[in-house]
Every structure is written in C-alpha cells, then in structure tokens.
Design a protein around this motif. Structure first.
Motif, mmCIF file in Angstrom:
data_model
loop_
_atom_site.group_PDB
_atom_site.id
_atom_site.type_symbol
_atom_site.label_atom_id
_atom_site.label_comp_id
_atom_site.label_asym_id
_atom_site.label_seq_id
_atom_site.Cartn_x
_atom_site.Cartn_y
_atom_site.Cartn_z
ATOM 1 N N GLU A 40 0.400 11.352 -5.044
ATOM 2 C CA GLU A 40 0.964 9.323 -4.315
ATOM 3 C C GLU A 40 2.470 9.922 -4.192
ATOM 4 N N ARG A 68 1.944 0.991 -1.502
ATOM 5 C CA ARG A 68 0.586 0.978 -2.602
ATOM 6 C C ARG A 68 -0.944 0.674 -1.485
ATOM 7 N N PRO A 73 -2.520 2.003 -6.412
ATOM 8 C CA PRO A 73 -1.224 1.272 -6.968
ATOM 9 C C PRO A 73 -0.423 2.091 -8.144
#
Length: 475
Positions: A40, A68, A73
């Motif tokens: 991420e 995001r 998130p």
C-alpha cells in the motif's frame, strides 16, 4: 490483476489534473516519476526538498484522497528526494494519510519526525520557510511610474511597461527587453512594473534581481548541491525582473540554467522583464537560443533625454523636495548635464547641498560654478531637434514644412539631409530619428542616408553644402 505503480500514479494524475490549474499541474506534477508500489506504499521521485515542501503545503489533501481511492484507506506515499547525482543517497520520507488530518511525517523506520526537522528551502530572498508570500520582491518603493518623467526618449518603453504592469504575462511584450546606456532609467522603469503589479495584484509574486546576484546564487546552489531548489524557486515567480542581463555573457552554465527558467516561466504565462546596456542583437558571448528568446517580445530602447525632458526631470525633483529654483538655473543645468539622468540628479543634489551649507539661494553664477566642477565642459548638445533647426535655417524653410507630408523636391532633400546628420552625429536610433522628422519609419531614414551619401560622392557643390551645415551644427 493488481495494478502496478505506473497505473496507480496515472489514475491519480487524471483526477488531480481535473482539479488544479493547468500551469500548476505542469509545474508540480509532470516532473514526478513513479518508482515502485510496495503493498500500500507508492514511491514517487521528486527533484528536490523544495518540491516536497511545496507539495506538502499545497496539494496534500488531493494527493491523499486520490491515493486512498486507488490503494485503500491505509495508503501511504513515499517521496524519494534526489536533488542530483551526488545526493542520490538521500533517505526518502514516508507520508501516511490519516483521514481528515494533515499527514504524519515518518522516516523509513516509521518513526515520527518533529515539525522542526522538516526540510527548509534556503534562498536569500525568502524570509521564513518557502511560502510565496514570504519572498521579498527586492523592489525600491521610490521607483514608480508617477516619478518617471516621460519624453520622446523613453515613450515607447514607458508605454509598453505600463501595458505589461496592467496585464503581466498576457501581452505580446513577453519578455519586455529594456535597453540603453547606464543612467537612463532602465532599473527604475523595470521596478515600476513590479511595484504596479504588487499594488494591483497582491496575489502575484514579483522578484527583482540583478544578473550578478543571480550568478552568485547559482554558484552557491551548485556548491551546496541545491541546484534543483534554485531552479524551482525561480520557476514559482509570477513576474521576474532580471537587471543587466549582459552580465551573463561568457557564463555558459548560468545561461543554460536561466534558459530553462525562462522557458518554464514563458510557457506557463508568467512575465519576464529584462534590462541590458545593449540591444539583444548586440550582445556578445550569449547562446543563440537565449538571444532568440530575448527577441520574442518587445525590445524597447531608452535614448538620451532631450532638453525638454531634462527640464521636466529637474522640476519634478525640485517639486518633490519642496525646493524652488530660478528658470535660468534650471535651463543651465539641463543644457549642460546631458549624458544621463543619474548625472543630472547628482548635479542637482550638489547644488541643493551647496545652497544649504552656504545658506544662500541658488543663483545662475553659483549654479555655473558647481556644474562646471562636476561635468566636463562640452560643446552645444547635438540633438535631433537642434539639427532640424540648423538645416531648416540653412535652406530657409520652416520646421513645419519639414514635418509635413509634402513631396516638394527641396523639402524632401532638406528632410533627408537632416536625417543623415542625425544618423551620423547623434546616438538616436533610426526609428527615433524618423518619428521626430516627419513621422517616418526607420526604412525611410536608412534610404535618406544612402541617398545623401551617393549625392555627396557625385556632386561637389552638394558636398560643400553638407560641409557648411556640419560646421554650423558643431559651431
């Protein structure tokens, strides 16, 4: 299939491009290179710490939202700051985007850094931090359009400067290249533009810098490995004024750097104002590609002020200082201090100082003594107006006839003779001569000079006429 770093960044840019001005997108996002995607965490390469700081200040919210959206998130962004090859080992900074807050700044081990440790941009024109509003414009508040006396010697340059000040970056005068000998008001006029922009458009960033200071800053940036900071600082200016660009001559690396700054500002609709002691075509040891850009806009020259303009300059200075001076003294100073405005103002200051120290009014005699000590005795000033008068007197015609559009042979020849002597005996440009003699263009003046040269080579009587006129002009 899981998207790669190129696809993620491309999708982010699509959203960002639709939400910020095109010029801002070109400046701050096109140079960014996506390097890798590790889970991420998206790593992007940016050119400098200054770049990082500006993005943090201005675009953190939209970056967080778009990232995001692409990665979820828990998305994180890692900046890889590489200023140059010698600094390629700079540790990148990881930024986490918590919802609704400014991002926490973490190092590679995930530890929080103190706000005081955030990178700073070092530039002598920045008071604190790097925000545009903190940039000192370096302008002299005395250099306004109101106290710049207009005359035939500077009318084009002043008119163009006012147009630029009203619509910086949106006229055909970009760059505006103001040139002329020292002391004729180039710096005053250039800074007047900046002051006017500041007054009417406070949101715009204006910067005045002398070419020598620019060169010093560039050298320091190289020495401290901050060349990208240097570039990006200048690329954020809305109205850039570079004084004495002839000082770049022979400095190839500085010219190359300024070339890139010039290109960026011009392409993003920012305004450039340049001054020089020579016209672009006369500059030596300059890169051709830089000279060609100097010619893109308008090159406006400043001539020696004529007698009437010098009188106006003196009277304005006296009015500003609340001092009176007899007309014969004003005329004497204006008639004998003729080389530049700076010398004229210096003579006036000396006169006022002498008057104050001696507690006496300024008389014609005291003015003559003071001026004669300050400037060398010169012959009568040879100006376009004076030459016209001598030629008209010689041929027995009125000045109005010379200025008219008549094609009578004797008037045409007198007009050509006046143009010839103006070309050979004054520093006025062909355009300036033509505008004063019959409102003709420079091509007409050039043709007149060729005609007179040919005539004096083939007609002895005519050559004798020219010698008589020349003697009277110099008498």
């Amino acid at each position: 299939m899981k998207p790669d770093h190129l696809e993620v960044w491309k999708n982010c840019l699509t959203v960002i491009k639709d939400n910020i001005p095109a010029a801002s997108f070109t400046t701050w996002f096109e140079p960014i290179v996506p390097l890798r995607l590790n889970g991420e965490v998206l790593t992007i390469q940016i050119p400098s710490l200054f770049f990082y700081e500006h993005i943090e200040e201005q675009y953190i919210d939209i970056l967080g939202k778009t990232l995001r959206r692409e990665l979820g998130p828990k998305a994180k962004l890692e900046y890889s700051v590489v200023m140059d090859k010698s600094a390629s080992d700079v540790q990148p900074t990881t930024v986490k985007f918590p919802a609704g807050n400014r991002p926490d700044v973490r190092n590679r081990q995930g530890q929080m850094t103190a706000p005081a440790s955030r990178p700073e941009f070092h530039n002598p024109f920045v008071v604190t931090g790097i925000k545009k509003q903190n940039i000192d414009s370096q302008l002299n508040p005395e250099y306004t359009f109101d106290n710049y006396v207009e005359g035939a010697c500077n009318r084009l340059a002043r008119s163009a400067s006012i147009a630029v000040a009203q619509k910086p970056g949106k006229t055909a005068f970009n760059p505006l290249f103001i040139y002329g000998n020292s002391g004729l008001g180039k710096t005053h006029l250039a800074q007047a533009i900046g002051l006017e922009v500041q007054k009417n458009m406070p949101e715009k960033t204006v910067l005045y810098v002398n070419a020598n200071i620019f060169q010093t800053q560039y050298t320091e940036a190289i020495r401290h490995q901050r060349i990208n900071d240097f570039l990006h600082f200048y690329q954020m200016i809305d109205v850039l004024i570079i004084d004495d660009v002839q000082e770049f001559a022979g400095k190839q690396k500085t010219q190359n750097t300024f070339f890139h700054i010039f290109n960026h500002l011009h392409q993003t609709g920012k305004q450039l104002i340049l001054t020089s002691d020579k016209a672009p075509v006369e500059l030596q040891d300059m890169e051709d590609r830089l000279l060609s850009r100097f010619k893109w806009g308008l090159a406006a020259d400043l001539q020696l002020p004529d007698f009437e303009t010098r009188v106006s300059i003196i009277k304005q200075k006296l009015y500003k200082d609340g001092v009176s001076m007899p007309d014969d003294v004003v005329n004497y100073v204006a008639g004998n201090v003729i080389h530049n405005v700076r010398e004229l103002e210096g003579a006036l200051i000396s006169l006022l100082a002498q008057s104050t120290l001696n507690r006496k009014d300024i008389s014609y005699e005291s003015a003559r003594e003071t001026v004669d000590k300050l400037v060398r005795k010169t012959q009568r000033e040879i100006s376009v107006d004076y030459i016209q008068k001598v030629v008209c007197d010689y041929y027995g015609i009125d000045i109005d006839e010379m200025q008219s559009k008549t094609r009578k042979r004797e008037i045409v020849q007198a007009r050509q003779v006046a143009m010839y002597f103006c070309k050979t005996m004054t520093t006025s440009s062909l355009s300036a001569i033509g505008s004063k003699i019959g409102n003709k263009d420079h091509a007409t003046v050039l043709h007149a000079c060729k005609t007179i040269n040919n005539l004096q080579e083939t007609d002895r009587d005519f050559k004798n006429q020219l010698l008589d006129i020349e003697y009277q002009i110099k008498e």
